[in-house]
Design a protein around this motif. Structure first.
Motif, PDB file in Angstrom:
ATOM      1  N   CYS A 280       0.840  -1.206   0.000  1.00  0.00           N
ATOM      2  CA  CYS A 280       0.000   0.000   0.000  1.00  0.00           C
ATOM      3  C   CYS A 280       0.874   1.255   0.000  1.00  0.00           C
ATOM      4  N   ALA A 281       1.901   1.255   0.842  1.00  0.00           N
ATOM      5  CA  ALA A 281       2.806   2.410   0.897  1.00  0.00           C
ATOM      6  C   ALA A 281       3.501   2.627  -0.446  1.00  0.00           C
ATOM      7  N   LYS A 282       3.889   1.535  -1.100  1.00  0.00           N
ATOM      8  CA  LYS A 282       4.570   1.628  -2.392  1.00  0.00           C
ATOM      9  C   LYS A 282       3.653   2.258  -3.444  1.00  0.00           C
ATOM     10  N   TYR A 283       2.390   1.837  -3.474  1.00  0.00           N
ATOM     11  CA  TYR A 283       1.453   2.383  -4.448  1.00  0.00           C
ATOM     12  C   TYR A 283       1.138   3.845  -4.139  1.00  0.00           C
ATOM     13  N   GLN A 284       1.106   4.190  -2.853  1.00  0.00           N
ATOM     14  CA  GLN A 284       0.881   5.597  -2.494  1.00  0.00           C
ATOM     15  C   GLN A 284       2.038   6.469  -2.961  1.00  0.00           C
ATOM     16  N   LEU A 285       3.257   5.947  -2.847  1.00  0.00           N
ATOM     17  CA  LEU A 285       4.413   6.697  -3.336  1.00  0.00           C
ATOM     18  C   LEU A 285       4.373   6.844  -4.853  1.00  0.00           C
ATOM     19  N   ARG A 286       3.909   5.798  -5.543  1.00  0.00           N
ATOM     20  CA  ARG A 286       3.793   5.885  -7.002  1.00  0.00           C
ATOM     21  C   ARG A 286       2.779   6.968  -7.393  1.00  0.00           C
ATOM     22  N   ASN A 287       1.849   7.262  -6.472  1.00  0.00           N
ATOM     23  CA  ASN A 287       0.858   8.314  -6.716  1.00  0.00           C
ATOM     24  C   ASN A 287       1.277   9.626  -6.072  1.00  0.00           C
ATOM     25  N   ASN A 288       2.569   9.716  -5.678  1.00  0.00           N
ATOM     26  CA  ASN A 288       3.147  10.931  -5.088  1.00  0.00           C
ATOM     27  C   ASN A 288       2.497  11.312  -3.755  1.00  0.00           C
ATOM     28  N   GLU A 289       2.003  10.333  -3.002  1.00  0.00           N
ATOM     29  CA  GLU A 289       1.423  10.585  -1.682  1.00  0.00           C
ATOM     30  C   GLU A 289       2.478  10.262  -0.613  1.00  0.00           C
ATOM     31  N   ASN A 290       3.492  11.093  -0.526  1.00  0.00           N
ATOM     32  CA  ASN A 290       4.627  10.780   0.349  1.00  0.00           C
ATOM     33  C   ASN A 290       4.237  10.715   1.819  1.00  0.00           C
ATOM     34  N   GLU A 291       3.444  11.693   2.271  1.00  0.00           N
ATOM     35  CA  GLU A 291       3.061  11.720   3.685  1.00  0.00           C
ATOM     36  C   GLU A 291       2.150  10.554   4.036  1.00  0.00           C
ATOM     37  N   ASN A 292       1.193  10.246   3.141  1.00  0.00           N
ATOM     38  CA  ASN A 292       0.299   9.111   3.387  1.00  0.00           C
ATOM     39  C   ASN A 292       1.075   7.798   3.449  1.00  0.00           C
ATOM     40  N   ALA A 293       2.058   7.675   2.563  1.00  0.00           N
ATOM     41  CA  ALA A 293       2.871   6.452   2.544  1.00  0.00           C
ATOM     42  C   ALA A 293       3.641   6.296   3.852  1.00  0.00           C
ATOM     43  N   LEU A 294       4.181   7.407   4.357  1.00  0.00           N
ATOM     44  CA  LEU A 294       4.930   7.345   5.614  1.00  0.00           C
ATOM     45  C   LEU A 294       4.006   6.985   6.778  1.00  0.00           C
ATOM     46  N   THR A 295       2.784   7.522   6.742  1.00  0.00           N
ATOM     47  CA  THR A 295       1.793   7.177   7.775  1.00  0.00           C
ATOM     48  C   THR A 295       1.455   5.696   7.717  1.00  0.00           C
ATOM     49  N   THR A 296       1.311   5.182   6.501  1.00  0.00           N
ATOM     50  CA  THR A 296       1.025   3.751   6.331  1.00  0.00           C
ATOM     51  C   THR A 296       2.166   2.909   6.887  1.00  0.00           C
ATOM     52  N   MET A 297       3.403   3.278   6.558  1.00  0.00           N
ATOM     53  CA  MET A 297       4.562   2.521   7.041  1.00  0.00           C
ATOM     54  C   MET A 297       4.702   2.620   8.559  1.00  0.00           C
ATOM     55  N   SER A 298       4.239   3.715   9.135  1.00  0.00           N
ATOM     56  CA  SER A 298       4.397   3.920  10.578  1.00  0.00           C
ATOM     57  C   SER A 298       3.627   2.902  11.405  1.00  0.00           C
ATOM     58  N   LYS A 299       2.702   2.176  10.775  1.00  0.00           N
ATOM     59  CA  LYS A 299       1.926   1.162  11.502  1.00  0.00           C
ATOM     60  C   LYS A 299       2.788  -0.041  11.872  1.00  0.00           C
ATOM     61  N   PHE A 300       3.942  -0.171  11.224  1.00  0.00           N
ATOM     62  CA  PHE A 300       4.837  -1.297  11.517  1.00  0.00           C
ATOM     63  C   PHE A 300       6.264  -0.835  11.818  1.00  0.00           C
ATOM     64  N   THR A 301       6.440   0.423  12.216  1.00  0.00           N
ATOM     65  CA  THR A 301       7.777   0.920  12.553  1.00  0.00           C
ATOM     66  C   THR A 301       7.825   1.351  14.014  1.00  0.00           C
ATOM     67  N   ARG A 302       9.051   1.526  14.509  1.00  0.00           N
ATOM     68  CA  ARG A 302       9.225   2.057  15.865  1.00  0.00           C
ATOM     69  C   ARG A 302       9.200   3.575  15.762  1.00  0.00           C
ATOM     70  N   ASN A 303       8.090   4.160  16.148  1.00  0.00           N
ATOM     71  CA  ASN A 303       7.904   5.591  15.924  1.00  0.00           C
ATOM     72  C   ASN A 303       8.474   6.456  17.043  1.00  0.00           C
ATOM     73  N   ASP A 304       8.998   5.812  18.095  1.00  0.00           N
ATOM     74  CA  ASP A 304       9.580   6.584  19.189  1.00  0.00           C
ATOM     75  C   ASP A 304      11.072   6.821  18.990  1.00  0.00           C
ATOM     76  N   THR A 305      11.618   6.345  17.867  1.00  0.00           N
ATOM     77  CA  THR A 305      13.049   6.542  17.594  1.00  0.00           C
ATOM     78  C   THR A 305      13.299   7.969  17.108  1.00  0.00           C
ATOM     79  N   VAL A 306      14.562   8.358  17.081  1.00  0.00           N
ATOM     80  CA  VAL A 306      14.935   9.687  16.583  1.00  0.00           C
ATOM     81  C   VAL A 306      14.573   9.783  15.100  1.00  0.00           C
ATOM     82  N   GLY A 307      13.800  10.795  14.740  1.00  0.00           N
ATOM     83  CA  GLY A 307      13.377  10.945  13.345  1.00  0.00           C
ATOM     84  C   GLY A 307      12.045  10.303  13.051  1.00  0.00           C
ATOM     85  N   GLY A 308      11.422   9.650  14.065  1.00  0.00           N
ATOM     86  CA  GLY A 308      10.103   9.064  13.863  1.00  0.00           C
ATOM     87  C   GLY A 308      10.127   7.896  12.889  1.00  0.00           C
TER      88      GLY A 308
END
Length: 834
Positions: free
Chosen positions: A450-478
């Motif tokens: 989903c994040a990859k397809y959002q990036l292909r549609n130039n939705e950079n912020e949405n893609a990062l939000t999608t990826m954040s569901k499986f990342t450690r968001n408390d690290t430096v740089g979010g």
């Protein structure tokens, strides 16, 4: 050496211990105690420099290390520390020099010798590494790892006989055989066996292998080596038995089946052997009802009716089971048109009333029938979406039918998104895959898709939000910081490409430089394995790693990022104004308004930079106060890549990507084309010619190559102030087009030869415009007329926009071109205005 009292000596030893245990505050305190009484003690100053460097103060550390050397030039500690500082700065040449100075003073120091050897290995200085390892072995001959490392050094330097002799010599020194559980010995003797094989002495390698196979712990490797040796020696009966043993251990590994075919003397190209091959695989299939390889492999070599029968049986078996990966498993067969057509006709026949309600044998009923039906429809949707059999209307029809049957299937919605992607509608593709993700929010795979397809549609912020569901968001740089730490290269690459499409070249370069940094980290990471692998005895894996590292930057991820980065630098070299992140917005304004907007943007940027600098200073102050003994994380001085985009020398900056691209991917014609463009602008004519000749060797009819040949001939004919040697080389080597050729006639002939190809015609029009044969408006009209061609693809049409940018066409011309493209491909978002 400056003497210390007993109390200070004890303190100095504690400084070393504190440094090794990363207790930097205590180490500094102890060092300061010594320096208060002995302010010019070089060794203490050196250790203090080492601690400062570990705390993130490299400049202060280097300054203090130089003072330490001045105070005590004959101290091996000072030179050793100086080498460590250079090593941490990644300047391995200077580090090696410092280690050698330290070694002259203290030739028996194993620590210095070890550090020097590791650096020599990192730099692939094999002769120096051999010398260092010989000294280490002589100093401590009782350690097996010293002998093994010396053997490895000779092996990598190409002296296989010396490598084997060293291993044999050590084995002869053993008074009693090592225990069977000795992993280091097991690996070492198997490593020696590979050296014998590399020498080309297969018979001796087999004999040696037979002598060690009983007690060797890597049973699979022994069996594989033995089967390969027997096959190489043409001892086919024994090889057959060996491969059958391997197949019993792993009956889904294709390489074993291929080895068995060779052992039996069966060739797929020989019609007389086809039936024997089929009987062979049938025998394996009969033994195991769940075995897939024995049923799938025959589809590769069977032809005609035999293929149709086997494919029918295989497909029905998979459809009855409802295996979702059936299409990916057989799509390799589509390279043969006849097989592709057979598979299509077979699967279409399953959609008949007779098949959809049960097979000819009446084996598919009830729930099995529903599963069979959906499997067939799913296969057809993928079939018509595949590039060799693409018919997106039919693919969409089948996937819609499936979604009616099962509207909550993640796989079906994902396939629909993929169909929209191939149609060219990135917006609908993103929406479809987002819906698929919502159906299973715990699935990491569909989340990343989903994040990859959002990036292909130039939705950079949405893609990062999608990826954040499986990342450690408390690290430096979010989330983005975690993706960097996890080296998630596909995301960084797609994110960079999305910013390129939005003309935000600063952030795009930021992402591509991140990719380059990851590869640099991979290169640096091998450093620890130079000692670890030898110490643990994992020699074969270590040698494989070294050889892999030597070709690290021919990886597709690096190639893709490097090509994109070089293209950006070329654009910035031709038009420095593009370094402004608002360049795309400014492009649509008239000159007066654009000038005002640029001044305003500059003021705002200066204001933002001041605010960011203040924030960083405050953060750095806070970090210094609270860091303690923890490692300081470096603050990113250029989070938006503005400094990267606003470089004064974009062509020089591009060499960071271009040099490894040309070295490790020399067969990539796009890399050679870009190399030509960069070097021609740098006026490095011989390097440009080298790229030109390399591209011609890859694809002499490439459209971009044609443009570059004409441009180089034009440039070569106009060169006046160049060294005679350069001129002589150009005259002798540049024979792709005669020096006295009429360039207009040459271009016309080339255009006639490739009159059916849109990319070639685009290049011909570009050359006509450059030679002044047609005006800009005529070239623009010809380019637009090409959109009427039935053979032109969306990719070719988009390339036309690049030519319009290169010609500096006005907004009205570009809009007209885009409108015509949008009318030709109404479902595609490529020509829609952003």
């Amino acid at each position: 050496m400056q003497p210390l009292g007993s109390k200070e000596n004890t303190l100095f030893r504690s400084v070393v211990k504190f440094y090794e245990s990363k207790q930097y505050k205590k180490g500094l305190k102890a060092a300061e105690q010594i320096l208060r009484k002995h302010p010019n003690h070089g060794d203490t100053q050196a250790m203090k420099a080492l601690i400062l460097n570990s705390q993130g103060h490299p400049e202060e550390a280097f300054a203090l290390a130089k003072v330490a050397l001045k105070n005590d030039m004959k101290s091996h500690v000072c030179w050793h520390v100086y080498g460590i500082l250079w090593r941490s700065a990644k300047n391995y040449e200077e580090a090696i020099k410092a280690y050698k100075f330290a070694l002259r003073i203290e030739p028996d120091s194993q620590n210095i010798l070890r550090d020097l050897a590791l650096l020599q290995m990192q730099m692939r200085d094999y002769q120096g590494y051999i010398q260092s390892r010989q000294l280490m072995m002589k100093a401590r001959p009782q350690l097996r790892q010293n002998w093994t490392a010396l053997a490895v050094s000779h092996h990598l330097a190409g002296d296989l006989k010396a490598a084997e002799q060293i291993l044999v010599t050590y084995e002869n020194t053993l008074k009693s055989p090592p225990p069977k559980t000795d992993i280091e010995h097991s690996e070492a003797v198997l490593y020696k066996n590979t050296i014998i094989a590399e020498l080309g002495e297969t018979e001796r390698a087999l004999k040696h292998l037979n002598s060690i196979k009983k007690n060797n712990l890597d049973r699979t490797a022994v069996l594989e080596y033995r089967a390969n040796y027997l096959l190489d020696l043409d001892r086919k009966e024994e090889a057959e038995k060996a491969y059958r043993v391997l197949i019993e251990r792993n009956n889904e590994y294709r390489a074993y089946y291929e080895g068995l075919e060779k052992a039996l003397g069966l060739e797929r190209s020989n019609e007389a052997d086809i039936e024997k091959l089929r009987a062979l695989y049938d025998s394996f299939a009969e033994k195991n009802t769940r075995l897939d390889s024995a049923r799938r492999i025959p589809l590769d070599f069977l032809q005609g009716d035999a293929f149709k029968s086997a494919a029918d049986e295989y497909l029905q078996r998979m459809f009855k089971k409802g295996v979702p990966s059936t299409f990916p498993n057989i799509k390799a067969l589509y390279a043969v048109p006849a097989k592709r057509e057979t598979i299509e006709s077979l699967v279409l026949s399953y959609t008949s009333e007779k098949k959809m309600n049960g097979s000819t044998n009446g084996e598919v009923n009830g729930d099995d029938s529903d599963r069979f039906d959906q499997s067939v429809l799913y296969f057809l949707a993928q079939h018509y979406n595949y590039h060799l059999s693409r018919h997106t209307e039919k693919a969409m029809e089948y996937i819609d039918r499936l979604l009616e049957l099962n509207p909550k299937s993640v796989d079906y919605h994902q396939t629909k998104a993929r169909i929209w992607k191939h149609i060219g509608n990135t917006k609908k593709a993103s929406e479809a895959i987002s819906h698929a993700r919502e159906l299973d929010e715990k699935d990491r795979y569909i989340n990343t898709k989903c994040a990859k397809y959002q990036l292909r549609n130039n939705e950079n912020e949405n893609a990062l939000t999608t990826m954040s569901k499986f990342t450690r968001n408390d690290t430096v740089g979010g989330p983005l910081g975690d993706l960097h730490d996890m080296q998630c290269m596909w995301f960084l690459t797609e994110d960079g490409d999305a910013y390129v499409r939005q003309c935000d070249y600063g952030l795009a370069l930021k992402r591509f430089h991140s990719i380059a940094d990851i590869f640099e980290v991979w290169y640096e990471d091998q450093f620890d394995f130079h000692s670890f692998s030898i110490r643990k005895g994992q020699i074969r894996a270590y040698v494989d790693m070294i050889r892999w590292e030597d070709h690290l930057r021919d990886h597709p991820f690096f190639t893709r990022a490097a090509i994109s980065a070089v293209k950006i630098y070329l654009k910035l070299a031709d038009n420095p104004e593009l370094s402004n992140p608002n360049a795309k917005t400014l492009e649509n304004l008239d000159p007066t308004e654009r000038k005002k907007a640029q001044k305003k943007a500059k003021r705002e940027q200066e204001k933002r930079e001041k605010e960011e600098a203040d924030k960083k200073a405050a953060a750095a102050k806070k970090a210094t106060a609270s860091s303690g003994d923890s490692e300081v994380k470096k603050e990113d001085p250029d989070p938006k890549g503005l400094q990267l985009a606003q470089t004064k020398e974009p062509l020089e900056a591009s060499l960071k990507f271009l040099a490894p691209l040309l070295e490790f991917s020399p067969k990539n014609i796009e890399a050679q084309n870009l190399g030509f463009e960069v070097h021609l602008r740098r006026k490095k004519y011989l390097l440009a010619l080298k790229c030109l000749l390399a591209a011609a060797a890859i694809d002499p009819d490439h459209p971009k190559l044609h443009e570059q040949i004409v441009r180089f001939r034009q440039a070569a004919n106009g060169l006046s102030e160049i060294p005679p040697q350069v001129d002589a080389v150009i005259k002798s080597d540049f024979t792709l087009i005669p020096a006295d050729a009429n360039l207009k006639s040459y271009n016309t002939e080339w255009q006639t030869k490739h009159s059916e190809s849109s990319p070639h015609l685009q290049s011909a029009y570009h050359i006509q415009y450059l030679l002044g044969e047609i005006s800009k408006s005529q070239a623009e009209s010809e380019l637009q007329r090409l959109l009427d061609s039935s053979s032109i693809s969306i990719e070719d049409a988009l390339r036309g926009l690049d030519y319009l940018d290169e010609w500096k066409s006005d907004r009205q011309t570009k809009d007209a071109y885009q409108e015509k493209g949008a009318a030709k491909w109404p479902e595609s978002t490529a020509f829609q205005k952003q």
